[in-house]
Design an enzyme around this catalytic site. Structure first.
Site, mmCIF file in Angstrom:
data_model
loop_
_atom_site.group_PDB
_atom_site.id
_atom_site.type_symbol
_atom_site.label_atom_id
_atom_site.label_comp_id
_atom_site.label_asym_id
_atom_site.label_seq_id
_atom_site.Cartn_x
_atom_site.Cartn_y
_atom_site.Cartn_z
ATOM 1 N N LYS A 100 0.845 -1.208 0.000
ATOM 2 C CA LYS A 100 0.000 0.000 0.000
ATOM 3 C C LYS A 100 0.875 1.251 0.000
ATOM 4 O O LYS A 100 2.069 1.182 0.294
ATOM 5 C CB LYS A 100 -0.908 -0.021 1.230
ATOM 6 C CG LYS A 100 -0.140 0.050 2.551
ATOM 7 C CD LYS A 100 -1.034 -0.176 3.762
ATOM 8 C CE LYS A 100 -0.220 -0.176 5.043
ATOM 9 N NZ LYS A 100 -1.050 -0.466 6.229
ATOM 10 N N MET A 108 10.281 24.374 1.783
ATOM 11 C CA MET A 108 9.505 23.494 0.910
ATOM 12 C C MET A 108 10.394 22.724 -0.068
ATOM 13 O O MET A 108 10.139 21.554 -0.353
ATOM 14 C CB MET A 108 8.470 24.317 0.129
ATOM 15 C CG MET A 108 7.514 23.446 -0.674
ATOM 16 S SD MET A 108 6.329 24.374 -1.656
ATOM 17 C CE MET A 108 5.311 25.123 -0.409
ATOM 18 N N TYR A 118 14.344 30.631 6.779
ATOM 19 C CA TYR A 118 13.229 31.388 7.356
ATOM 20 C C TYR A 118 13.362 31.538 8.861
ATOM 21 O O TYR A 118 13.763 30.611 9.559
ATOM 22 C CB TYR A 118 11.908 30.679 7.064
ATOM 23 C CG TYR A 118 11.552 30.612 5.610
ATOM 24 C CD1 TYR A 118 11.475 31.779 4.840
ATOM 25 C CD2 TYR A 118 11.308 29.395 4.987
ATOM 26 C CE1 TYR A 118 11.144 31.711 3.488
ATOM 27 C CE2 TYR A 118 10.971 29.324 3.647
ATOM 28 C CZ TYR A 118 10.891 30.485 2.898
ATOM 29 O OH TYR A 118 10.572 30.419 1.576
HETATM 30 C C1 LIG Z 1 -0.190 -1.534 6.827
HETATM 31 C C2 LIG Z 1 -0.787 -2.812 7.250
HETATM 32 C C3 LIG Z 1 0.011 -3.950 7.434
HETATM 33 C C4 LIG Z 1 1.530 -3.921 7.391
HETATM 34 O O1 LIG Z 1 2.028 -3.481 8.637
HETATM 35 P P1 LIG Z 1 3.623 -3.430 8.926
HETATM 36 O O2 LIG Z 1 3.703 -2.999 10.338
HETATM 37 O O3 LIG Z 1 4.162 -2.395 7.994
HETATM 38 O O4 LIG Z 1 4.167 -4.771 8.665
HETATM 39 C C5 LIG Z 1 -0.630 -5.143 7.711
HETATM 40 N N1 LIG Z 1 -1.966 -5.211 7.817
HETATM 41 C C6 LIG Z 1 -2.766 -4.136 7.670
HETATM 42 C C7 LIG Z 1 -4.238 -4.287 7.816
HETATM 43 C C8 LIG Z 1 -2.210 -2.887 7.405
HETATM 44 O O5 LIG Z 1 -3.003 -1.827 7.277
#
Ligand SMILES: *Cc1c(COP(=O)(O)O)cnc(C)c1O
Length: 386
Positions: A35, A311, A263
């Protein structure tokens, strides 16, 4: 001379991390969680690498991410678990994307979509075992299991998996969630469900809580060679960080004592000295909160960031050292890879400490403006070449 800015992703490290974790954890199935653009590393190349190295499932949060993997021609089993109210489940079912289900309403909508398509939707029922986030509420489990069982008889749905996610709040909290999850599996069996997959653990529990492993683990941060623990480095877990964030020095100047930098003049030169300008900023995911506390390596030596991170750029104090425009700046990488430099490069965890966050956020937020380049350096042993 290195690139203006770039994140170098070592796919050899990812392959070695998958192989090592798969061997250590030993579950029949292993989901690589890709993801959020594979935590900033690039979903498609990471997914292909993880599958080649032994992962047999891919996991993403939402269907946009899932479709991007299918668009790239990746046909491996794939689960998406976070859906909006108007999600188009038909398109997902048509492309063999497994669906995480967190409500009875979602399950009905999915069964309707499967009916219209004339196909069976593969679902994984997600149980809330304590996080109070996504997932079926405990009091609804029995009703949804019965619903799923009915849809199975109607040939609309196959409950391929049952899963949940841990809080990592404490060993006691996780033990309690494991017990709740096990009771959920029993309840599902009593309702006539026979899921092939039960999965609960992400990287942390997969490594330290064997009771949470069940038939599959969902591994995110470990793939990328980072540690989910405060008390263990990647190396101590047998992992190699895959991402190196680097840039080239864009400008060098000498300033007199008292000169203000960036800044708000958060920092003023304590004496006459040299400064280097680095062309990365918070638009690129360099956390502004690390202003004045993070360090970078230039030509193998560590230097402090001074003044506010802006930025697009930040400033490094070199003291009396000299560097040239175009010299390589490494923000973070694998501190254990040493090419004869006097000092190790900072880690993503060092940046997380400097910014008051976690290593996950450091790599995941590296922005679109930073090109990713891929290395696949594997030695004959299958370990990444050092
Ligand atoms: C992001 C996620 C993972 C992976 O978690 P890690 O700690 O990065 O291994 C597993 N299961 C779900 C549901 C997640 O959202």
């Amino acid at each position: 001379m290195s690139e203006f800015r770039e994140a170098v992703i070592d796919l050899g490290a990812i392959a070695a991390n998958v192989a090592h974790l798969r061997a250590t954890i030993g579950t029949p199935h292993f989901m690589a969680v890709v993801k959020a653009n594979a935590y900033g590393h690039g979903a498609v190349p990471v997914a292909r690498t993880a599958l080649a190295a032994g992962a047999d499932w891919l996991g993403v949060a939402d269907l946009t991410e899932a479709h991007a993997l299918r668009d790239a021609g990746i046909e491996a089993p794939l689960l998406a678990w976070l859906h909006g109210p108007d999600t188009d489940f038909e398109a997902a079912i048509a492309r063999d994307i497994d669906l995480g289900v967190s409500s009875a309403c979602q399950l009905r909508t999915i069964a309707d979509a499967a009916g219209r398509l004339g196909r069976v939707a593969n679902v994984h029922l997600k149980l809330d075992t304590g996080l109070s986030r996504n997932g079926l509420n405990g009091p609804d489990w029995a009703e949804v299991f019965a619903l799923g069982s009915g849809f199975e008889r109607d040939g609309l749905v196959h409950v391929r998996g049952i899963f949940s996610h841990l809080s990592n709040a404490s060993p006691a909290a996780d033990d309690e969630a494991v017990a709740r999850f096990s009771s959920g599996l029993d309840l599902a069996a009593a309702a006539g469900l026979t899921p092939e997959l039960a999965h609960l653990a992400s990287t942390a529990a997969a490594l330290r809580l064997p009771a949470a492993r069940f038939s599959m683990v969902r591994i995110g941060i470990g793939l990328y060679g980072l540690s989910p623990f405060d008390d263990a480095s990647p190396r101590e877990l047998g992992l190699s960080p895959a991402m190196t964030l680097r840039a080239s020095v864009a400008a060098v100047r000498r300033v007199p004592a008292g000169a203000g930098v960036s800044y708000d003049y958060l920092w003023r030169a304590p004496e006459d000295g040299n400064l280097a300008l680095v062309p990365l900023g918070y638009a690129d995911g360099v956390p502004r909160a690390a202003s004045g506390s993070a360090r970078v390596n230039i030509n193998g030596r560590g230097y402090p960031i001074v003044g506010r991170i802006a930025m697009d750029q930040f400033v490094v104090s070199l003291g009396q050292d000299g560097v040239d425009v175009g010299d390589e700046v490494v923000l973070f990488g694998d501190p254990d890879v040493r090419g004869g430099e006097p000092e190790p490069v900072p880690s993503a965890a060092d940046w997380a400490d400097a910014a008051g966050t976690i290593n996950y956020e450091i790599v995941t937020r590296i922005g679109h403006r930073v090109p990713r380049s891929y290395r696949a350096v594997l030695s004959e042993s299958g370990e990444p070449a050092r």
